[in-house]
Every structure is written in C-alpha cells, then in structure tokens.
Write a protein that holds these residues in place. Structure first.
Motif, short mmCIF file in Angstrom:
data_model
loop_
_atom_site.label_atom_id
_atom_site.label_comp_id
_atom_site.label_asym_id
_atom_site.label_seq_id
_atom_site.Cartn_x
_atom_site.Cartn_y
_atom_site.Cartn_z
N ALA A 43 4.70 1.26 38.03
CA ALA A 43 5.52 0.07 38.27
C ALA A 43 7.00 0.43 38.32
O ALA A 43 7.75 -0.09 39.16
CB ALA A 43 5.26 -0.97 37.19
N CYS A 44 7.43 1.32 37.45
CA CYS A 44 8.82 1.77 37.45
C CYS A 44 9.15 2.50 38.74
O CYS A 44 10.23 2.31 39.32
CB CYS A 44 9.08 2.66 36.23
SG CYS A 44 10.80 3.16 36.04
N TYR A 45 8.23 3.30 39.21
CA TYR A 45 8.43 4.02 40.47
C TYR A 45 8.64 3.04 41.62
O TYR A 45 9.54 3.22 42.45
CB TYR A 45 7.21 4.90 40.74
CG TYR A 45 7.28 5.73 42.00
CD1 TYR A 45 7.75 7.04 41.96
CD2 TYR A 45 6.87 5.21 43.21
CE1 TYR A 45 7.82 7.81 43.10
CE2 TYR A 45 6.93 5.97 44.37
CZ TYR A 45 7.41 7.27 44.32
OH TYR A 45 7.48 8.02 45.46
N LEU A 46 7.82 2.00 41.67
CA LEU A 46 7.93 1.02 42.75
C LEU A 46 9.21 0.20 42.65
O LEU A 46 9.85 -0.10 43.66
CB LEU A 46 6.72 0.09 42.76
CG LEU A 46 5.39 0.68 43.19
CD1 LEU A 46 4.31 -0.39 43.16
CD2 LEU A 46 5.48 1.30 44.58
N SER A 47 9.58 -0.17 41.45
CA SER A 47 10.73 -1.06 41.25
C SER A 47 12.07 -0.35 41.29
O SER A 47 13.05 -0.86 41.83
CB SER A 47 10.62 -1.80 39.91
OG SER A 47 9.63 -2.79 39.97
N GLU A 48 12.12 0.86 40.71
CA GLU A 48 13.41 1.53 40.54
C GLU A 48 13.51 2.90 41.20
O GLU A 48 14.58 3.50 41.19
CB GLU A 48 13.71 1.68 39.05
CG GLU A 48 13.87 0.36 38.32
CD GLU A 48 14.60 0.53 37.01
OE1 GLU A 48 15.83 0.42 37.01
OE2 GLU A 48 13.92 0.81 36.01
N GLY A 49 12.38 3.39 41.74
CA GLY A 49 12.43 4.65 42.44
C GLY A 49 11.98 5.84 41.62
O GLY A 49 11.75 5.75 40.42
N ARG A 50 11.88 6.97 42.30
CA ARG A 50 11.31 8.17 41.69
C ARG A 50 12.15 8.68 40.52
O ARG A 50 11.60 9.08 39.49
CB ARG A 50 11.16 9.27 42.74
CG ARG A 50 10.61 10.56 42.16
CD ARG A 50 10.07 11.49 43.23
NE ARG A 50 11.09 11.89 44.19
CZ ARG A 50 10.85 12.70 45.24
NH1 ARG A 50 9.63 13.12 45.44
NH2 ARG A 50 11.82 13.04 46.06
N ASP A 51 13.47 8.72 40.66
CA ASP A 51 14.31 9.28 39.60
C ASP A 51 14.20 8.46 38.32
O ASP A 51 14.11 9.03 37.22
CB ASP A 51 15.76 9.33 40.06
CG ASP A 51 16.01 10.41 41.11
OD1 ASP A 51 15.12 11.27 41.28
OD2 ASP A 51 17.06 10.37 41.75
#
Length: 227
Positions: A126-134
């Motif tokens: 979910a964090c990857y989708l919302s805020e990106g890979r970094d």
C-alpha cells in the motif's frame, strides 16, 4: 469484526497512505467472505512481499560485504519470515486494526503469525502504491532492517531443520526424521519432538506446536554436531 481507528497506526508507521488503500491493506480475506466480496489485502500482500524482499536483499548486501551468498540468504530469510514480520506487527499493535470475519476473529486471528505477517506485507504494498518505491523502501528499512543486527532474532528465526539437513548430508550421517508426541488438553497442549539422524536420536525439545518442537529439536541436534 470492527477494527480500531487506524489513524494512530498510520502515525506510528510514519507514512501517508491514502485511506482507501490503507483500508484494503488491513482487510483479511475472511472479511470478504462475510461482506459480499469487499476488497481484501491479498493483491497488496503480493506486491508488498516483493518490496520487502528487495529492500532487505539490498540492505543485507550492503551491511555484510564479507559474507558469502549462502549466509546472505540465511539472514535475508530470517527477517522476511512470518515469525519476524509478526514480531514487528505486534510491536505496532497491528492486530486490533485488521478487519476480519467473525469466525476468524473468534479464533484469535488478530494474533496469528501468518495473518499479522501478511498484513505487514500488504502495508508495504500500500505504501508503494501511495507514496512510491523510495517511501516503501524506507518504511521496510525502518521497521525490518534493525532485525538484521539482532542476534536473538537470527537465532529465533533460523531455519534449524535445513541447517541440520545440510550438516547430516555433509557428514553422511543418514536420513533425518522427527518423532513427535503431545500431552495436555487441546487448548494448552505441549509437544515433544525427537530429532533422529540415521539410527541415532540426537536431541529432544518441547514447544507449544509440533512445528516449533521439531525446529527446536533440530537446533539442539545442530549444536550436538558442533555447528
């Protein structure tokens, strides 16, 4: 199951996942079965597993430049295991925030290692989708990477059964098998495992599950072999 307000959980995570995606990350498939196909976290878990694995692989590679591939793989395996992820989830008090069906909730699902671990992976996704890979990588490193330097975690999460198998094959000691017996009532049962290598009973151990009793017996057998 009615879950706790998740805003405080987001604060502890230190991320800004959008509300709908975060809700999906916290929804176990048992909730879907009881709520007419409501979205659950399995797809996010799939994504988060890869986010977690790559971030920890990079960190292991960076932290331990002298270790061979086999040792790197062992350290990686321990901290991405369900046991380690569940430990982090408990530190975050994640269980009460997971949406699940009434049956799963009644069976103690909010404290089951596999459900806690799967939900952690879904949060990484979910964090990857919302805020990106970094941002997702930073979250993994903040929560999980410290376990790489924790000797107690490496010991507790080590795959002792595989280690014993490798030792036994290398020394040509014979096949490995486990004999397990249990005592006590179903709700509070203790299991006793004996690790046999060839024709010799190398070690015994006890635990609250068959799997853990076998793992601990393997650990003792590895120590008997001097590894």
């Amino acid at each position: 199951m009615k879950n706790s307000d998740s805003s405080d959980l987001l604060k502890r995570l230190g991320v800004d996942i959008d509300a709908e995606t975060f809700q999906h990350a916290l929804t176990h498939r048992s909730y879907t079965y009881e709520h007419d196909g409501a979205p659950n976290n399995e797809r996010l878990e799939f994504l988060g597993d890869s986010v977690l694995s790559l971030a920890i692989a990079e960190e292991v590679f960076r932290l331990f430049p002298e270790l061979p591939e086999g040792e790197l793989a062992k350290r990686h395996h321990v901290v991405v295991s369900a046991w380690a992820l569940a430990r982090v989830a408990r530190d975050l008090n994640l269980g009460p925030h997971i949406r699940m069906g009434k049956g799963e909730a009644a069976s103690g699902g909010a404290d089951k290692d596999n459900i806690l671990a799967d939900t952690m992976e879904a949060i990484f996704g979910a964090c990857y989708l919302s805020e990106g890979r970094d941002a997702a990588r930073d979250l993994v490193l903040r929560l999980i990477a410290p376990l790489l330097l924790d000797e107690s975690v490496r010991e507790a999460g080590r795959d002792w059964k595989t280690d014993l198998q490798v030792l036994a094959q290398g020394q040509r000691l014979g096949d490995i098998r486990y004999e397990v017996t249990g005592t006590g009532p179903d709700h509070d049962r203790t299991y006793f495992a004996t690790a046999w290598v060839g024709e010799r009973a190398f070690a015994q151990a006890s635990a609250s599950s068959k799997k853990e009793a076998e793992r601990m017996a393997a650990r003792e057998a590895v120590r008997v072999l001097g590894a």
